[in-house]
Design a protein around this motif. Structure first.
Motif, PDB file in Angstrom:
ATOM      1  N   TYR A 110      17.722  32.622   4.372  1.00  0.00           N
ATOM      2  CA  TYR A 110      19.073  32.964   3.926  1.00  0.00           C
ATOM      3  C   TYR A 110      20.056  32.889   5.100  1.00  0.00           C
ATOM      4  O   TYR A 110      21.155  32.319   4.972  1.00  0.00           O
ATOM      5  CB  TYR A 110      19.087  34.363   3.311  1.00  0.00           C
ATOM      6  N   ARG A 145      17.625  40.218   2.980  1.00  0.00           N
ATOM      7  CA  ARG A 145      17.633  38.756   3.098  1.00  0.00           C
ATOM      8  C   ARG A 145      16.535  38.277   4.028  1.00  0.00           C
ATOM      9  O   ARG A 145      16.228  38.927   5.030  1.00  0.00           O
ATOM     10  CB  ARG A 145      18.996  38.278   3.620  1.00  0.00           C
ATOM     11  N   GLU A 170      17.317  43.067   9.640  1.00  0.00           N
ATOM     12  CA  GLU A 170      17.794  43.441   8.305  1.00  0.00           C
ATOM     13  C   GLU A 170      16.810  44.390   7.619  1.00  0.00           C
ATOM     14  O   GLU A 170      17.209  45.374   6.981  1.00  0.00           O
ATOM     15  CB  GLU A 170      17.972  42.168   7.480  1.00  0.00           C
ATOM     16  N   ALA A 181      16.342  38.425  10.223  1.00  0.00           N
ATOM     17  CA  ALA A 181      15.743  38.993   9.024  1.00  0.00           C
ATOM     18  C   ALA A 181      14.974  40.272   9.339  1.00  0.00           C
ATOM     19  O   ALA A 181      14.974  41.226   8.551  1.00  0.00           O
ATOM     20  CB  ALA A 181      14.809  37.957   8.382  1.00  0.00           C
TER      21      ALA A 181
END
Length: 441
Positions: A11, A7, A60, A57
């Protein structure tokens, strides 16, 4: 690599935005509605807010060991640029390795002087929509022993001119000395031209599956590859059957492979390219096609150009290989080889420069035929070695005082200049304005 892409920062911002709106009593049916509502706020979000979600992010991505993607101003990632650069370097290394293998294999048994090499050149009107509009093409065959053997030449009608490129095509045709493409005439048969080129390249060994490489100047590689791709795409042929290599790489490898003395050949590949760019046979008459010869544009002819390339390579390599050159095959017809060889024999005994304190040049080190026409002054020095050096006498004495002959300019005052009249011309009213300024104060 995960099945789903990690993502991005937006997001995570949407997730946070959706939760805040839920607390306020606002509900969304799907993420598309959330994106529509949160998009304007995300674009206007201050840097601290954006940094918070960009960090999420980034974490991630780190879970999947994905590198951070950075992009140029044109939208191309640096990783893609590095990949393209690596591919170009690998292709160049592979090309040089292939050329060395060809030359060394033939030098092993002395067959290099009979090995045929193929040169190719194209002229194009312009580049339209990333595709070259080819106007003319020539492929030439030569070897060291026989010189230029033959060539295959075509004037090409590319057909309909793309919209918006008529002026570019007109400019290109005037520069090349060719007529504008006639859209009313039948377009050139690219399928037939491709078949002719393949037959020409395989005439020595028609059963061979591999075709010899085509050599050209570095600035023509892209256009020739595009032309071959155009023909292959129309004929449903794989364009990988062609190898388009740089001529300077062949020149450098060839002359260094056949040399017998350390002072022969080129120490660097850039010198081979420099010799080709000098184009010593540029204005040789009668080596272009009929169309260009009639238009007095032989210099721009692709046939003339490949012949000049071949002459340049032969002019340097044949003396090193001990091959006697023939006018019309190794050099243009108008070259007097007897005088050239006589001049080269004289250059063998020329005195070395006293400053550098180096040995005089060998016969192989002065192999270029064109030097006989350029170095006429040196030739006269060889014929008359005891000729007195010319001295230069100054035209005037250096200590002469020229200032006493100069008249002093007279001193000027305001009385020497007439006052401006207040007429009806362009300077109307200026005299009165000057009086108001009271310039004497």
């Amino acid at each position: 690599m995960p099945k789903k892409q990690p993502r991005n920062a937006f997001y995570f911002y949407m997730q946070d935005f959706k939760e805040e709106q839920r607390i306020k009593g606002i509900h969304y049916n799907n993420m598309a509605e959330v994106a529509e509502a949160a998009g304007p706020l995300w674009r206007d979000a201050p840097p601290p807010v954006r940094t918070k979600f960009e960090e999420k992010a980034k974490k991630e991505k780190q879970k999947y060991n994905l590198p951070d993607m950075k992009y140029t101003s044109t939208g191309i990632s640096y990783a893609e640029l590095e990949r393209q650069e690596k591919e170009a370097k690998d292709a160049e290394a592979s090309e040089l390795k292939d050329i060395k293998n060809i030359v060394k294999l033939k030098c092993f048994n002395g067959a290099i002087i009979h090995e045929d090499f193929y040169l190719m050149d194209v002229n194009f009107f312009c580049k339209a929509n990333n595709e070259y509009l080819i106007a003319e093409s020539t492929v030439l065959r030569f070897n060291l022993q026989d010189g230029i053997k033959d060539q295959y030449h075509e004037i090409i009608n590319p057909g309909q001119i793309p919209v918006g490129y008529a002026y570019d095509v007109k400019q290109g045709s005037e520069e090349l000395g060719l007529e504008m493409p006639d859209e009313m005439q039948k377009k050139s048969n690219y399928f037939q031209i491709l078949a002719n080129i393949i037959d020409y390249l395989k005439q020595k060994d028609r059963d061979s599956k591999n075709m010899p490489p085509l050599f050209t100047m570095p600035d023509k590689v892209e256009a020739i590859r595009d032309f071959l791709h155009q023909m292959c795409s129309r004929a449903a042929e794989d364009d990988s059957i062609f190898r388009v290599y740089k001529l300077d790489a062949l020149f450098f490898t060839l002359i260094n492979a056949i040399k017998t003395n350390s002072d022969e050949g080129f120490p660097r590949e850039s010198l081979a390219l420099s010799q080709l760019k000098k184009d010593p046979f540029k204005y040789s008459p009668g080596i272009g096609c009929e169309i260009h010869e009639e238009a007095d544009k032989s210099v721009m002819c692709s046939t003339s150009r490949v012949k000049r390339w071949a002459f340049t390579v032969l002019d340097s390599c044949c003396p090193v290989a001990g091959i006697e050159m023939q006018a019309g095959s190794h050099v243009p017809f108008d070259f007097d080889l007897e005088k050239i060889y006589t001049y080269k024999e004289q250059k063998k005994v020329r005195a070395a420069p006293s400053v550098a304190n180096t040995a005089g040049p060998s016969a192989s080190n002065v192999s270029t035929v064109s030097e006989a026409f350029i170095d006429a002054a040196a030739m006269s020095t060889v014929e008359n070695p005891e000729k007195e050096k010319r001295t230069h006498e100054p035209l005037r004495m250096p200590k002469m005082e020229y200032s006493r002959h100069i008249n002093v300019a007279p001193e000027l005052t305001e009385d020497n200049f007439p006052s401006l009249s207040s007429g009806t011309g362009r300077g109307r009213g200026l005299s009165s304005s000057f009086k108001k300024l009271n310039m004497k104060k």
